[in-house]
Enzyme design. Structure first.
Site, PDB file in Angstrom:
ATOM      1  N   ARG A  87       0.843  -1.197   0.000  1.00  0.00           N
ATOM      2  CA  ARG A  87       0.000   0.000   0.000  1.00  0.00           C
ATOM      3  C   ARG A  87       0.879   1.248   0.000  1.00  0.00           C
ATOM      4  O   ARG A  87       1.835   1.332   0.753  1.00  0.00           O
ATOM      5  CB  ARG A  87      -0.897   0.019   1.241  1.00  0.00           C
ATOM      6  CG  ARG A  87      -2.131  -0.819   1.087  1.00  0.00           C
ATOM      7  CD  ARG A  87      -3.116  -0.569   2.206  1.00  0.00           C
ATOM      8  NE  ARG A  87      -2.794  -1.276   3.418  1.00  0.00           N
ATOM      9  CZ  ARG A  87      -2.393  -0.708   4.545  1.00  0.00           C
ATOM     10  NH1 ARG A  87      -2.249   0.607   4.618  1.00  0.00           N
ATOM     11  NH2 ARG A  87      -2.136  -1.418   5.612  1.00  0.00           N
ATOM     12  N   LYS A 230      -9.526  -1.491   1.102  1.00  0.00           N
ATOM     13  CA  LYS A 230      -9.167  -0.367   1.955  1.00  0.00           C
ATOM     14  C   LYS A 230      -9.662   0.979   1.391  1.00  0.00           C
ATOM     15  O   LYS A 230      -9.664   1.977   2.093  1.00  0.00           O
ATOM     16  CB  LYS A 230      -7.649  -0.349   2.178  1.00  0.00           C
ATOM     17  CG  LYS A 230      -7.149  -1.595   2.924  1.00  0.00           C
ATOM     18  CD  LYS A 230      -7.940  -1.795   4.181  1.00  0.00           C
ATOM     19  CE  LYS A 230      -7.413  -2.762   5.205  1.00  0.00           C
ATOM     20  NZ  LYS A 230      -6.901  -4.044   4.875  1.00  0.00           N
ATOM     21  N   CYS A 273       0.439  -8.289  11.823  1.00  0.00           N
ATOM     22  CA  CYS A 273       0.676  -8.446  13.272  1.00  0.00           C
ATOM     23  C   CYS A 273      -0.140  -9.585  13.872  1.00  0.00           C
ATOM     24  O   CYS A 273      -0.411  -9.592  15.074  1.00  0.00           O
ATOM     25  CB  CYS A 273       0.354  -7.153  14.005  1.00  0.00           C
ATOM     26  SG  CYS A 273       1.403  -5.800  13.512  1.00  0.00           S
TER      27      CYS A 273
HETATM   28  C1  OXD Z   1      -3.671  -4.639   4.837  1.00  0.00           C
HETATM   29  C2  OXD Z   1      -4.361  -5.793   4.244  1.00  0.00           C
HETATM   30  O1  OXD Z   1      -2.628  -4.239   4.295  1.00  0.00           O
HETATM   31  O2  OXD Z   1      -5.326  -6.277   4.856  1.00  0.00           O
HETATM   32  O3  OXD Z   1      -4.147  -4.133   5.856  1.00  0.00           O
HETATM   33  O4  OXD Z   1      -3.988  -6.250   3.175  1.00  0.00           O
HETATM   34 MN    MN Z   2      -5.889  -5.208   6.603  1.00  0.00          MN
END
Ligand code: OXD
Ligand code: MN
Length: 624
Positions: A87, A230, A273
């Site tokens: 991202r 997102k 995470c």
């Molecule tokens: C992120 C995903 O980068 O879920 O949050 O891919």
């Molecule tokens: Mn995510």
């Protein structure tokens, strides 16, 4: 309107025009017509979700080289460009009308300027390409949670991925009310060489929240292009703000307690995470791994999974640790792998997959061989750290039966977790809702990972694990969380977890699989079936209870030494964290609610008193 119809008539074949006009909503017709005028596609394909149409998309993703077939006929691999692997937070920008501001934490620019710039970049971007138009629903269909979305893209990979990840919505669009709020997504991969976006230096994601529209251009990485993921989350956060609900970066799962009881938890952890792996912990059931909407319905907190699939990090997925995912990835369920290596025998290979690393193959850098370096002389690993798999949830053995429940599931607990080497204990419960919102959600910090561009391992402020996607000022967002349960009878408990705690030598203090025990403890807390120690930072488990749970669920002896190392309260680190967080809110969040500072300062006072009484590192038992 006549203009709209004449544009559509001249650009669409009769069959495609018929499919589009079968949706009576005129705003849909106009969005498609405007996109045609702007992007100038060679052809337009309207997908009506029939098997023929969805198969057409899958086959075209392969035919156009956006996906490569693997030995398993249900599997493909997609490669993003070498510099388009995560991202791009800096180039994801809110278009803000004159006189408005979203606060210092968010990247924003003047709306008119931004629109001009992105429209210039997207102008003519589909000249030699086919435009695909698809219809989806965020959240279950026909539910108080559903948000309809139109996705326009020139990437068959994007359209194919969304087919696995989201609920098909063509029929829903045909029957939904004319004035239903819709999210609009327009994406172009831009110029392609070997099926990869080449103008990545001019990539951008522009969020025009005034029009509920997101533009994404010159990029393919799913986090920048799959509108429903997102990009729609950012619009949903604004919608939720206006309507009094929450749109969150959270998994949703049922933790199975005694006598087959199911207690639903949501969990917010920054990318990379342990969010997906927690939602998949053995013996429990998953509703979703990434995005949840939470609403108060009939006086209860209810949640749904926004999605119906997983776009998961594949690194370290092994047969031993992730048997359910492993099974799906080795079955006849459809899967798209991205940025893995394709081996000589057309199998996908990823980092730490539990096998000997390959010597050669094809990856996101092209032909790959051991020792290959990039233009800076850095060795290229055989697969990218942020390589992914895209699958539907329906293939999972541990799928919860309530995925499609239009009223959602009752939320018993909310978990916040980050990558934190030295501060938080493995699991604890907040003193109450407000304490949890402020000291756990609003104070979340995490070390960065490969899911976003930039260096990994740097501690960053990550409130609610949703900062990357926030689209309203942070103070307002915190206040919305505080207010959310005002009318709720049984308020969910709030917990924090930390799977990354280390000792002074950098050794991890807990094992990956211990999360099973933390989850079971939280489940018992929700039903008040286990006691806890009230400490200055929250309620901490008692040793004997964990010992018992470790015996049942991990089949091992959990020692007092382990407990003391994991659950001691590290006062200087906790005080430093309060200072860091408080400073960010004071310096950069002018609308931070006053109660945030009060709760942080009460926690500081409790910690200072404890330090004076017991020292820097305090055994939890002292508070018994
Ligand atoms: C992120 C995903 O980068 O879920 O949050 O891919
Ligand atoms: Mn995510």
């Amino acid at each position: 309107m006549n203009d709209t119809i004449s544009i559509l008539e001249s650009a669409l074949t009769d069959a495609n025009l018929g499919k589009l006009l079968a949706i009576p909503n005129r705003r849909v017709h106009k969005f498609v017509a405007d996109a045609i005028v702007l992007c100038k596609p060679m052809k337009v394909f309207i997908c009506n979700d029939s098997t023929m149409d969805t198969e057409y998309i899958r086959r075209n993703a392969i035919a156009r080289g956006e996906e490569t077939p693997l030995a398993n006929p249900h599997h493909t691999v997609h490669f993003d460009g070498y510099f388009d692997q995560a991202r791009d937070k800096e180039r994801t920008v809110y278009l803000v009308p004159e006189g408005e501001s979203l606060g210092e934490q968010l990247v924003q620019m003047d709306r008119e300027k931004g629109l001009n710039s992105v429209r210039k970049r997207i102008d003519g971007s589909m000249e030699h390409k086919k435009m695909v138009v698809r219809f989806f629903s965020l959240g279950p269909l026909d539910s108080p949670f559903s948000i309809p979305v139109v996705q326009i893209t020139d990437s068959f990979y994007v359209a194919h991925s969304e087919d696995l990840l989201y609920r098909r919505g063509y029929e829903y669009f045909r029957r939904m009310p004319e004035d239903k709020e819709i999210f609009w997504m327009l994406h172009s991969s831009g110029k392609l060489i070997h099926s990869v976006s080449t103008d990545w230096k001019k990539r951008g994601v522009m969020i025009d929240y005034k029009q509920n529209t997101v533009y994404s251009v010159n990029t393919q990485y799913a986090g920048n292009t799959i509108g429903l993921k997102k990009l729609a989350l950012r619009l949903a956060i604004r919608k939720a703000d206006g309507e009094g609900w929450l749109a969150e970066h959270m998994f949703l799962m049922a933790v199975h307690g005694p006598s087959a009881r199911k207690t639903y938890f949501t969990g917010a952890y920054p990318s990379g995470c342990g969010k997906t792996s927690t939602s998949m912990v053995r013996g429990n059931t998953i509703v979703g791994d990434d995005l949840s909407y939470l609403r108060v319905l009939d006086g209860k907190v209810k949640a749904v999974n926004v999605e119906q699939g997983i776009f998961g990090i594949i690194r370290s997925v092994t047969e031993r640790d992730d048997p359910v995912i492993w099974d799906v990835l080795h079955s006849n369920q459809p899967a798209i792998f991205s940025n893995v290596l394709i081996s000589e025998d057309a199998e996908p290979r990823w980092l730490d997959d539990g096998h000997e690393p390959p010597e050669s193959g094809v990856n996101h850098s092209g032909e790959w061989f051991k020792g290959k370096v990039d233009r800076h002389g850095e060795e290229i690993e055989y697969a990218h750290k942020n390589a992914r798999y895209t699958i539907r949830l329906e293939g999972l053995k541990n799928l919860d039966a309530c995925l499609e429940d239009p009223r959602g599931v009752d939320v018993g607990g909310i978990i916040y977790g980050g990558r934190d080497s030295d501060t938080w204990v493995p699991v604890q419960q907040s003193l109450d809702w407000k304490h949890g919102v402020i000291t756990m959600g609003a104070s979340l910090e995490s070390e960065t990972t490969a899911a976003t561009l930039g260096p990994s391992g740097v501690r960053k402020f990550q409130p609610f694990s949703n900062l990357d996607f926030l689209s309203i000022p942070l103070g307002k967002y915190v206040q919305n969380h505080l207010d959310f349960v005002n009318e709720v009878e049984t308020v969910p408990l709030i917990f924090s977890v930390n799977y990354f705690q280390q000792d002074e030598k950098g050794k991890f203090l807990t094992d990956k699989s211990d999360k099973q025990v933390w989850l079971k403890w939280m489940e018992l807390r929700v039903h008040n079936e286990v006691e806890a120690i009230q400490t200055p930072i929250g309620y901490i488990p008692k040793y004997d209870d964990l010992k018992h749970l470790f015996t049942i669920y991990r089949n091992r002896d959990y020692t007092r030494e382990e407990y003391d190392a994991q659950f001691s309260i590290r006062v200087p680190e906790l005080l430093a964290k309060i200072d860091r967080v408080e400073k960010i809110y004071r310096d950069t969040v002018p609308d931070a609610p006053a109660i945030l500072f009060e709760i942080l300062s009460e926690q500081r006072d409790r910690l200072i008193k404890a330090k004076n009484d017991f020292g820097d590192c305090i055994l939890s038992n002292i508070f018994l």
